[in-house]
Design a protein around this motif. Structure first.
Motif, PDB file in Angstrom:
ATOM      1  N   ILE A   1       0.961  -1.000   0.070  1.00 52.65           N
ATOM      2  CA  ILE A   1      -0.202  -0.014   0.078  1.00 52.65           C
ATOM      3  C   ILE A   1       0.979   1.320  -0.226  1.00 52.65           C
ATOM      4  N   ASN A   2       1.946   1.184   0.586  1.00 53.25           N
ATOM      5  CA  ASN A   2       2.772   2.322   0.653  1.00 53.25           C
ATOM      6  C   ASN A   2       3.485   2.825  -0.817  1.00 53.25           C
ATOM      7  N   ARG A   3       3.375   1.803  -1.632  1.00 57.15           N
ATOM      8  CA  ARG A   3       3.891   2.346  -3.081  1.00 57.15           C
ATOM      9  C   ARG A   3       3.108   3.432  -3.535  1.00 57.15           C
ATOM     10  N   ASN A   4       1.735   3.770  -3.110  1.00 60.00           N
ATOM     11  CA  ASN A   4       1.067   4.703  -3.527  1.00 60.00           C
ATOM     12  C   ASN A   4       0.656   4.589  -5.018  1.00 60.00           C
ATOM     13  N   PHE A   5       0.223   3.517  -5.206  1.00 59.38           N
ATOM     14  CA  PHE A   5      -0.291   3.197  -6.488  1.00 59.38           C
ATOM     15  C   PHE A   5      -1.599   3.698  -6.783  1.00 59.38           C
ATOM     16  N   LYS A   6      -2.045   3.425  -8.095  1.00 67.49           N
ATOM     17  CA  LYS A   6      -3.380   4.434  -8.183  1.00 67.49           C
ATOM     18  C   LYS A   6      -4.643   3.305  -7.719  1.00 67.49           C
ATOM     19  N   GLY A   7      -5.185   4.167  -6.836  1.00 66.12           N
ATOM     20  CA  GLY A   7      -6.318   3.399  -6.187  1.00 66.12           C
ATOM     21  C   GLY A   7      -5.899   2.727  -4.744  1.00 66.12           C
ATOM     22  N   ALA A   8      -4.652   3.443  -4.352  1.00 69.57           N
ATOM     23  CA  ALA A   8      -4.287   2.649  -2.854  1.00 69.57           C
ATOM     24  C   ALA A   8      -5.207   2.915  -1.810  1.00 69.57           C
ATOM     25  N   SER A   9      -5.621   4.056  -1.963  1.00 75.42           N
ATOM     26  CA  SER A   9      -6.873   4.550  -0.764  1.00 75.42           C
ATOM     27  C   SER A   9      -7.742   3.629  -0.752  1.00 75.42           C
ATOM     28  N   PHE A  10      -8.425   3.363  -1.979  1.00 78.46           N
ATOM     29  CA  PHE A  10      -9.602   2.605  -2.024  1.00 78.46           C
ATOM     30  C   PHE A  10      -9.121   1.132  -1.446  1.00 78.46           C
ATOM     31  N   TRP A  11      -8.093   0.669  -1.915  1.00 71.93           N
ATOM     32  CA  TRP A  11      -7.813  -0.700  -1.433  1.00 71.93           C
ATOM     33  C   TRP A  11      -7.523  -0.796   0.180  1.00 71.93           C
ATOM     34  N   THR A  12      -6.985   0.255   0.625  1.00 68.60           N
ATOM     35  CA  THR A  12      -6.339   0.497   2.226  1.00 68.60           C
ATOM     36  C   THR A  12      -8.217   0.360   2.833  1.00 68.60           C
ATOM     37  N   THR A  13      -9.139   1.053   2.272  1.00 70.58           N
ATOM     38  CA  THR A  13     -10.363   1.002   2.940  1.00 70.58           C
ATOM     39  C   THR A  13     -11.116  -0.550   3.029  1.00 70.58           C
ATOM     40  N   VAL A  14     -10.647  -1.105   1.690  1.00 70.60           N
ATOM     41  CA  VAL A  14     -11.347  -2.512   1.629  1.00 70.60           C
ATOM     42  C   VAL A  14     -10.705  -3.345   2.714  1.00 70.60           C
ATOM     43  N   ILE A  15      -9.435  -3.104   2.510  1.00 67.53           N
ATOM     44  CA  ILE A  15      -8.658  -4.131   3.603  1.00 67.53           C
ATOM     45  C   ILE A  15      -8.926  -3.995   4.961  1.00 67.53           C
ATOM     46  N   LEU A  16      -9.218  -2.658   5.332  1.00 63.05           N
ATOM     47  CA  LEU A  16      -9.648  -2.296   6.952  1.00 63.05           C
ATOM     48  C   LEU A  16     -11.004  -3.040   7.109  1.00 63.05           C
ATOM     49  N   ILE A  17     -11.939  -3.199   6.075  1.00 62.77           N
ATOM     50  CA  ILE A  17     -13.272  -3.477   6.476  1.00 62.77           C
ATOM     51  C   ILE A  17     -13.661  -4.599   7.440  1.00 62.77           C
ATOM     52  N   PRO A  18     -12.756  -5.694   7.173  1.00 62.93           N
ATOM     53  CA  PRO A  18     -13.010  -6.878   8.572  1.00 62.93           C
ATOM     54  C   PRO A  18     -12.704  -6.388   9.863  1.00 62.93           C
ATOM     55  N   MET A  19     -11.879  -5.460  10.168  1.00 60.18           N
ATOM     56  CA  MET A  19     -11.501  -5.099  11.345  1.00 60.18           C
ATOM     57  C   MET A  19     -12.709  -4.074  12.066  1.00 60.18           C
ATOM     58  N   MET A  20     -13.827  -3.697  11.017  1.00 57.82           N
ATOM     59  CA  MET A  20     -14.620  -2.908  11.683  1.00 57.82           C
ATOM     60  C   MET A  20     -15.809  -3.814  12.115  1.00 57.82           C
ATOM     61  N   LEU A  21     -15.809  -5.033  11.681  1.00 53.98           N
ATOM     62  CA  LEU A  21     -17.004  -5.839  11.928  1.00 53.98           C
ATOM     63  C   LEU A  21     -16.825  -6.496  13.577  1.00 53.98           C
ATOM     64  N   SER A  22     -18.010  -6.956  14.106  1.00 50.40           N
ATOM     65  CA  SER A  22     -17.953  -7.449  15.506  1.00 50.40           C
ATOM     66  C   SER A  22     -17.365  -8.945  15.339  1.00 50.40           C
ATOM     67  N   PRO A  23     -16.807  -9.111  16.230  1.00 47.92           N
ATOM     68  CA  PRO A  23     -16.072 -10.420  16.380  1.00 47.92           C
ATOM     69  C   PRO A  23     -17.104 -11.656  16.297  1.00 47.92           C
ATOM     70  N   ALA A  24     -18.332 -11.134  17.230  1.00 52.06           N
ATOM     71  CA  ALA A  24     -19.340 -12.204  17.054  1.00 52.06           C
ATOM     72  C   ALA A  24     -19.818 -12.541  15.882  1.00 52.06           C
ATOM     73  N   VAL A  25     -20.194 -11.597  15.195  1.00 54.77           N
ATOM     74  CA  VAL A  25     -20.814 -11.519  13.949  1.00 54.77           C
ATOM     75  C   VAL A  25     -19.920 -12.424  12.911  1.00 54.77           C
ATOM     76  N   VAL A  26     -18.516 -11.960  12.966  1.00 53.72           N
ATOM     77  CA  VAL A  26     -17.401 -12.668  12.158  1.00 53.72           C
ATOM     78  C   VAL A  26     -17.598 -14.367  12.469  1.00 53.72           C
ATOM     79  N   GLY A  27     -17.612 -14.602  13.838  1.00 48.44           N
ATOM     80  CA  GLY A  27     -17.486 -15.850  14.059  1.00 48.44           C
ATOM     81  C   GLY A  27     -18.625 -16.590  13.493  1.00 48.44           C
ATOM     82  N   THR A  28     -19.831 -15.991  13.631  1.00 48.40           N
ATOM     83  CA  THR A  28     -21.017 -16.792  13.071  1.00 48.40           C
ATOM     84  C   THR A  28     -21.008 -16.975  11.401  1.00 48.40           C
ATOM     85  N   PHE A  29     -20.609 -15.859  10.887  1.00 48.34           N
ATOM     86  CA  PHE A  29     -20.481 -15.793   9.384  1.00 48.34           C
ATOM     87  C   PHE A  29     -19.481 -16.995   8.907  1.00 48.34           C
ATOM     88  N   TRP A  30     -18.562 -17.140   9.548  1.00 44.36           N
ATOM     89  CA  TRP A  30     -17.452 -17.865   9.122  1.00 44.36           C
ATOM     90  C   TRP A  30     -17.923 -19.216   9.416  1.00 44.36           C
TER      91      TRP A  30
END
Lengths: 324, 444
Positions: free
Chosen positions: A127-156
């Motif tokens: 991500i630090n290479r600052n390629f085109k769309g880096a901010s978008f991909w950073t946000t996408v990668i961060l999504i799992p972290m924003m979920l509740s662990p209980a929800v994550v456990g259930t859907f997995w």
């Protein structure tokens, strides 16, 4: 000289403000406060915080330590509390099942840390290479972290379903092994929780590494270029030492969190099959709130606290050395 | 001034109106009860039945139905904390020891005597299991509300296929019929495991393997009881060695593990009632064990109901026995509305209410319902329910039941699902665990 003059003008301003405040303060308050020293006033201001800290952190801790030496059960209010000395600790430390739970916890913590650091660092470098769309991909990668662990456990649990889950399906695209029972297999279940935790929390490690990478001044790399350093040398002698404090901090936070991991594992495996994934916190909950062995579970909680606290302190000392 | 007077009058009127509304609201709140139970089909039937109570008495009924996975945690914590959420509680049979001992339930003897409610009007097995503590004494803490036992359901339509029947008989030497013992259960399980039926891969059995609450214990004990399992020496309470880990108990546990290994669908390692229901209703398994409480729903199901499903009582191996389910209804001691709650109990104990309760899908324990000669014909599973209730056996109902249950969950899951150690080792360890629990409780 310039600094001194600006300091004195600032002092003058502060003094003027202080005088204005003093004038505006009602006489009754002035009379009361006049007798207090600066230190006393400081104590006065921080005392509510200290009181809260004592009430919600220190007192429960001391109370837990006390209960750990008793036979107290929270579901039997009328029963007299007996002092049992170190019996709870002896039982705990002599119980081979407890060592099994601690082993399951250690396996989970160590492997999640190793895998998450490797992937998190790799993603951060990418991500630090600052390629085109880096901010978008950073946000996408961060999504799992924003979920509740209980929800994550259930859907997995659905993703891991051997017959209809996508996990087994994807693996079978590459290797034809039939339905994979990740949660029901003794060999695979510990890895099933490691995979989910890695999916969820690698972004956190990545984020901290990224902060570290962005704090490295460009002139270091420019100097390395002049010295004809290759990519590996730049990484090894500049990048890694510079981001090491960030990385260690991330490992400290995640290590402590994973040591007390509960919700995600409960939803995924309930500690099973058998006790294969019964990490310490799950067993602690069973003892405290299903069996209601409050004294015994307090002793277990104290042991876990001392372990985390001790390991944490050793780690922080190592972190300080790295910083120096 | 006139304007001021008008404002004052309006304000006074508003205050009066608000006060009147609040009083009405308080009165309405005073005339309502909260009944707590698990969220499942019979609970919906009870809510339906409760409308008659409201019509008769003017007391509104509220319901707090919690999914089975959280049922025990939620309501035992509620009782332990002296909570006032529930006025009436339909709690599990195993809770009765603790709830009576620690004063969570109101003792009902005086009330029964005053209102002329006789325990002779209810099936003796249900009174023993759901109402009494200490066991077998005439101390009543609940009215039998929902009779239940562990039974079996099978795909009658698959069993009726001539080609399957022929193949089965050639392979096992007996007809593809309702199994008469556990060996036949296994034969059927093996026969259907991985078989293609109507272009779909199906599996043998849906059995209980759940780790978190009570699932695998309920499943394993249904086999162990059939092998003649005893919890303790009948002549010496809490004397467990040689009983809990008897050769019969070991054999039954080994057999249950063999069922898990040979005949369950992939991923069936943490399955309780809902997982078994799902596996059965989706056409994944040929047979499932489950509580009779679910059978009315299965009989009416669009995909597997009607003639497609048959029901049978837990098969005997050495003795005929079934794992007990079901619950009694109790008045919570911390409720502020105990009188109204008792009024509900009085109403619920009536013969005509009990008949309607059965017709709506609840399992009445009243003899007027069960002893009716037509009862076995009222539902395809009614006859088997009667048979099952004749030989039910329950887990420990001690105040320490949760500790005893958790110990068994761990030991049997460790052996059956995780495959650690032997059945003998699992039951030997269970004896050690249970002995420790009873020693701590001062019973040993």
């Amino acid at each position: 000289m310039t600094d001194q003059s600006s300091d004195s003008s600032a002092d003058g301003l502060t003094g003027q403000v202080a005088q204005n405040v003093a004038k505006a303060t009602p006489a009754a308050v002035v009379r009361k406060v006049r007798g207090l020293s600066d230190r006393a006033i400081a104590w006065l201001f921080i005392s509510p915080t200290i009181f809260l800290l004592l009430a919600i952190n220190i007192f429960p801790l001391i109370w837990t330590v006390y209960l750990s030496f008793t036979n107290y059960r929270a579901n039997r209010p009328g029963r007299p509390i007996e002092w049992v000395g170190t019996r709870n600790y002896e039982r705990l430390l002599g119980n081979e099942d407890i060592w099994g739970y601690l082993q399951a916890t250690a396996h989970f913590v160590v492997w999640t840390m190793i895998i998450q650091v490797i992937i998190g660092l790799g993603l951060a470098l990418l991500i630090n290479r600052n390629f085109k769309g880096a901010s978008f991909w950073t946000t996408v990668i961060l999504i799992p972290m924003m979920l509740s662990p209980a929800v994550v456990g259930t859907f997995w649990t659905y993703l891991y379903q051997p017959q209809t889950g996508i996990f087994s399906y994807i693996i079978n695209l590459f290797v034809s092994v039939g339905p994979i029972d990740m949660i029901g297999s003794v060999d695979l279940a510990p890895w099933s929780i490691i995979i989910v935790d890695t999916w969820m929390w690698t972004p956190y490690i990545m984020l901290l590494c990224l902060a570290g990478l962005r704090s490295i001044p460009d002139y270091l790399y420019e100097a390395a270029e002049i010295d004809r350093a290759n990519a590996w040398q730049k990484f090894w002698y500049i990048t890694l030492p510079r981001i090491m404090p960030f990385l260690m901090l991330a490992v400290l936070f995640r290590g402590i969190e994973n040591f007390k991991m509960f919700d995600m594992v409960v939803e995924l495996t309930s500690g099973g099959p058998g006790s294969t994934t019964e990490v310490a916190s799950i067993n602690l909950k069973r003892e405290a709130f299903e069996k209601w062995r409050t004294g015994y579970s307090s002793a277990f909680a104290v042991i876990l606290f001392v372990t985390v606290f001790g390991l944490g302190n050793i780690y922080v000392k190592a972190l300080n050395k790295v910083k120096q | 001034m006139r304007r001021f007077g008008a404002c004052l009058a309006a304000a006074a009127l508003s205050v009066t109106a608000v006060t009147a509304m609040s009083t009405q609201e308080v009165q309405a709140q005073d005339k309502e009860l909260t009944l707590c139970w698990a969220a499942w089909d019979p609970a919906n039937a009870l809510a339906q039945l409760g409308k008659d109570f409201t019509a008769e008495t003017g007391i509104e009924m509220n319901y707090e139905f919690v999914p089975w996975t959280n049922f025990a945690d939620r309501f035992i914590n509620e009782l332990n904390s002296g909570g006032k959420l529930c006025d009436l509680l339909i709690g599990d049979s195993q809770w009765i020891g603790g709830s009576a001992t620690y004063g969570h339930y109101v003792k009902l003897n005086d009330f029964f005597e005053k209102e002329g409610i006789s325990m002779d009007d209810f099936a003796p097995a249900t009174v023993h299991a759901y109402s009494t503590w200490p066991k077998g004494t005439p101390n009543y803490w609940a009215l039998p509300a929902m009779g239940d036992a562990l039974g079996w359901v099978y795909r009658k339509d698959w069993f009726a296929r001539p080609e399957l029947r022929e193949e089965f008989k050639a392979k096992y030497g007996h007809e593809l019929e309702v199994p008469k013992n556990w060996n036949e259960v296994k034969n059927i399980g093996e026969f259907f495991q991985g078989r293609e039926i109507d272009g779909k891969t199906v599996y043998g059995l849906g059995i209980y393997t759940e780790r978190g609450s009570e699932g695998i214990t309920m499943g394993v004990t249904s086999a162990m009881y059939s092998w003649g399992f005893e919890y303790e020496n009948p002549d010496k309470p809490y004397d467990m060695p040689g009983y809990v880990n008897s050769p019969e108990a070991v054999e039954a546990l080994e057999f249950y593990k063999s069922l898990y290994d040979c005949c369950t669908p992939p991923g069936h390692s943490d399955a309780y009632m809902v997982a078994n229901l799902d596996a059965y209703k989706s056409g994944q398994v040929a047979m499932q064990m489950n509580w009779f409480a679910f059978f009315p729903g299965i009989a009416k199901d669009e995909d597997v109901g009607g003639d497609k499903s048959g029901f049978f009582v837990n098969p005997a191996q050495k003795v005929a026995a079934s794992t007990l389910g079901g619950q009694g209804i109790s008045v919570v001691a911390y409720s502020d509305k105990k009188d109204m709650a008792l009024e509900y109990i009085k109403w619920f104990a009536k013969s005509d209410v009990q008949k309607k309760w059965w017709s709506l899908g609840g399992y009445s324990c009243h003899v007027d319902v069960l002893n009716d000669p037509n009862f076995p014909n009222t539902a395809p599973f009614a006859g088997d329910f009667l048979k099952a209730m004749d030989g039910v056996k329950d887990f420990w109902q001690e105040p320490t039941y949760a500790e005893l249950l958790q110990a068994m969950q761990k030991r049997v899951h460790d052996y059956v699902v995780a495959g650690n150690g032997t059945a003998q080792e699992a039951l030997d360890k269970l004896v050690v665990d249970w002995t420790e629990v009873f020693e701590d409780d001062g019973k040993l």
